[in-house]
Scaffold this active site. Structure first.
Site, PDB file in Angstrom:
ATOM      1  NE  ARG A   1      38.683  30.327  47.330  1.00 57.78           N
ATOM      2  CZ  ARG A   1      39.117  31.536  47.541  1.00 57.78           C
ATOM      3  NH1 ARG A   1      38.658  32.342  48.376  1.00 57.78           N
ATOM      4  NH2 ARG A   1      39.846  32.015  46.629  1.00 57.78           N
TER       5      ARG A   1
ATOM      6  CG  LEU B   1      45.272  22.325  47.147  1.00 58.80           C
ATOM      7  CD1 LEU B   1      44.568  20.999  47.406  1.00 58.80           C
ATOM      8  CD2 LEU B   1      46.462  21.829  46.166  1.00 58.80           C
ATOM      9  CG  ASP B   2      41.655  28.677  44.978  1.00 64.64           C
ATOM     10  OD1 ASP B   2      40.611  28.711  45.746  1.00 64.64           O
ATOM     11  OD2 ASP B   2      42.018  29.845  44.373  1.00 64.64           O
ATOM     12  CG  ASP B   3      39.698  25.470  39.988  1.00 65.36           C
ATOM     13  OD1 ASP B   3      38.842  25.760  39.298  1.00 65.36           O
ATOM     14  OD2 ASP B   3      40.790  26.143  39.959  1.00 65.36           O
TER      15      ASP B   3
ATOM     16  CB  VAL C   1      35.729  26.487  44.615  1.00 61.50           C
ATOM     17  CG1 VAL C   1      34.345  27.019  44.019  1.00 61.50           C
ATOM     18  CG2 VAL C   1      36.382  27.498  45.179  1.00 61.50           C
TER      19      VAL C   1
END
Length: 656
Positions: free
Chosen positions: A467, A389-391, A394
């Site tokens: 994020r 999820l973070d990538d 972003v």
């Protein structure tokens, strides 16, 4: 430190900003020079002594051909990072860690270091003073079992048959984090077969064990006493029952484990795209009689070689690689820099990123969210079963900003829509997001004896949730939407009493507070919001006298009682500055002092140096040194400062 803020006010604002412009110009030029020909960036990702030591021991486990030059270089690396305490730490300048020290000592002895050499004697003395190799963590003790240094009775029993349990069973691999799943499944086979390393050199490390029982104080632990006692009792029962386990059932379970691994082998990017899972997969195939040239084993083994960093006189093995993360973050920094060259490089980077979006494979995340379509990006080059999820958030934010700023038309529209859809679909029931799965919150599992690292789960965290909030807000979602409202509520509930936020994937409260303040700004809040005001005040209060910010990995301690000063670092200073600017403090003297610190610390290459580990793997167990962090985060902060100071507005307009 001199009164930088006063100097700024006393001279022309244009002159101050011209200096900033020159600094960020040098940094941008240096970073652009490191872009790969195909458009992406990737920087080294360094952990502690554990992975390079394990790499050498893996080769000896398999009985592979000699590689004396590679061994020499890894030996040089391990000797260089040995701590003053005699052992090896988990991060630069950190305290002695017995598990890392046992593996590093074993590796150095394996490659021929004399046990009586001064560095080996110091290491051995430190290990024995801490109770000996038998005090190491579960994964280290399993390695020692593989080499015959310990009995398998000295490690918790995890029957391979657990792979056959129904999904509703309380202890099931689907309830664990992705990294635990990929590491554990091949390990189940190794433990069931009581595998023994070949160890052709016959190196042993009996001298690291304390034969007499050593009385030691009770260590602080993440485990809850009641749960831990219950699972320990289960472990004893399983240990007694294992010898009479039905053979047909065991073989069926081993077959299922092999199917699990092979299905997720992930080509030469490796099982889970992380070293421990890759190494266990190779050892599993070897134990089952797969020849070195068997396609599955050969592919699994080749993936490990791609993690090596080999220099003229040193070498080490990375735990994984970070190209998607690095490229997406550099893209954000370059968009902030602006200008034809930076924006052109960003366009190429996003073109490289777009085909890496996973649109077909329904990974393990679909166990919890079967009706959500794939659409995420992984951290590594490829990791189809485990996008994160973070990538994804972003990347989506970078593509969205670029389509407007660079007038890219509709080229990224579908990728943005699918990425946002997947991200929103994996929101957990408490409003937050974990890194890889929804609702991975079965806390009791961290009490099983195998989980002495306390990192078996992937629950929602403030940094990843921030994020995702930033992405949703940047794409136009407003706080009155139920799902965004729920996410904001989660984020504000996570705020600490002192005003900071915990950073799960970066060190630590500075990282978490940067993440949270950026997200709260993105949804339209300003410094009148109590949560933002408290977060900004905390950052201002912990600024170092030299103008920078720093925080040590010891901040993850279970008995953490509040911020303790640490030397300033480039990446943490940049996070604090980006956070304060998001909170509306661009004109605050603390920001001017931080910007001046970055300018002063910029070296002749145009970039910044940093030995400190500011990345998180598993709190208290595994930390990361992202070699790219001190390169692109300071550039990002300088460019944002310039943009806001030259603008009539003082508000950050993006989700990051």
């Amino acid at each position: 430190m001199k009164d930088v803020a006063g100097e700024v006010l006393a001279r022309s604002d244009a002159g101050w900003l011209d200096g900033i412009e020159a600094a960020l110009g040098r940094a941008a030029e240096a970073l652009l020079g490191q872009q790969r020909a195909d458009g992406h960036w990737v920087f080294e990702l360094e952990a502690d002594a554990t992975i390079p030591a394990e790499y050498i021991l893996l080769r000896q486990h398999l009985g592979e051909p000699e590689e004396p030059e590679l061994e020499r270089k890894i030996g040089n690396y391990l000797r260089r990072i040995q701590g003053e305490h005699g052992g090896w730490p988990l991060f630069h300048g950190g305290a002695f860690d017995i598990s890392a020290s046992v593996k590093a000592y074993f590796c150095l002895k394996m490659i021929g270091d004399d046990p009586d050499a001064p560095h080996m004697a110091r290491a051995r003395a430190a290990i024995l003073a801490h109770g000996g190799a038998g005090r190491a963590n579960v994964f280290t003790r399993i390695l020692l079992c593989l080499f015959g240094e310990l009995s398998w009775k000295r490690v918790p029993t995890i029957p391979v048959e657990m792979i056959l349990l129904p999904r509703w069973f309380p202890v099931h691999i689907s309830r664990m984090s992705y990294w635990a799943r990929t590491v554990l499944v091949p390990l189940l086979v190794l433990q069931a077969m009581r595998v023994r390393a070949r160890n052709p050199r016959g190196v042993r490390i009996g001298e690291l064990f304390v034969r007499a029982r050593v009385r030691r104080g009770r260590a602080r632990t993440h485990q809850k006493r009641g749960w831990a006692m219950l699972f320990t009792a289960f472990d004893r029962v399983l240990t007694e029952a294992e010898p009479v386990w039905p053979r047909p059932l065991r073989q069926r379970a081993i077959t299922r484990c092999v199917q699990f691994v092979t299905e997720r082998l992930n080509g030469e990017d490796g099982l889970g795209a992380i070293y421990p899972a890759m190494a266990n997969a190779v050892m599993m195939y070897d134990a089952l009689g797969y020849a070195p040239d068997h396609p599955h084993r050969a592919t699994a083994r080749a993936a490990i070689e791609k993690l090596l960093v080999i220099r003229e006189d040193e070498a080490y093995c990375q735990p994984c690689v970070s190209p998607v993360w690095d490229t997406a973050l550099v893209a954000h920094a370059m968009l902030e820099v602006g200008g034809e060259e930076a924006e052109g490089a960003t366009a190429r980077a996003l073109e490289w990123l777009r085909p890496l979006q996973e649109l077909e494979v329904r990974g393990d995340w679909a166990e919890q969210r079967p009706h959500v379509r794939p659409g995420g990006w992984a951290f590594q080059y490829r990791n189809a079963y485990y996008p994160d999820l973070d990538d994804t958030a972003v990347v989506v934010m970078a593509m969205d900003r670029a389509r407007h700023q660079l007038a890219l038309g509709e080229v990224h529209d579908e990728a943005i829509a699918r990425g946002a859809e997947w991200t929103e679909g994996l929101q957990s029931n408490n409003g937050g997001w974990g890194a890889f799965d929804a609702d991975n919150v079965h806390g009791y599992l961290n009490n099983i004896p195998f989980a002495d690292h306390g990192a078996l789960l992937d629950p929602p965290t403030a940094d990843v949730s921030a994020r995702c909030i930033g992405m949703m807000a940047q794409l136009g979602e407003t706080p009155d939407s139920p799902r965004l409202r729920s996410a904001i509520d989660f984020l504000e509930r996570e705020q600490e009493e002192d005003g900071s936020w915990f950073g799960r994937w970066g060190v630590n409260y500075i990282y978490g507070t940067w993440s949270a303040l950026i997200a709260l700004n993105a949804v339209g809040f300003d410094a009148t919001r109590p949560s933002m005001r408290r977060g900004a005040d905390w950052l201002i209060a912990i600024q170092n006298p030299d103008g920078g910010w720093g925080e040590d990995c010891e901040s993850y301690s279970l008995d953490y009682r509040g911020y303790e000063p640490a030397p300033s670092t480039a990446s943490q200073t940049a996070w604090a500055l980006l956070a304060l600017m998001a909170a509306g403090e661009v004109d605050h003297p603390a920001v001017a002092r931080g910007i001046a610190w970055l300018r002063d610390m910029q070296d002749e290459t145009g970039l910044w140096q940093q030995d400190a580990y500011t990345g998180g793997g598993f709190p208290r167990v595994f930390y990361l040194r992202y070699h790219g962090y001190p390169k692109f985060f300071p550039l990002w902060a300088l460019a944002r400062y310039r943009n806001l100071r030259r603008s009539n507005a003082r508000r950050v307009l993006h989700g990051m």
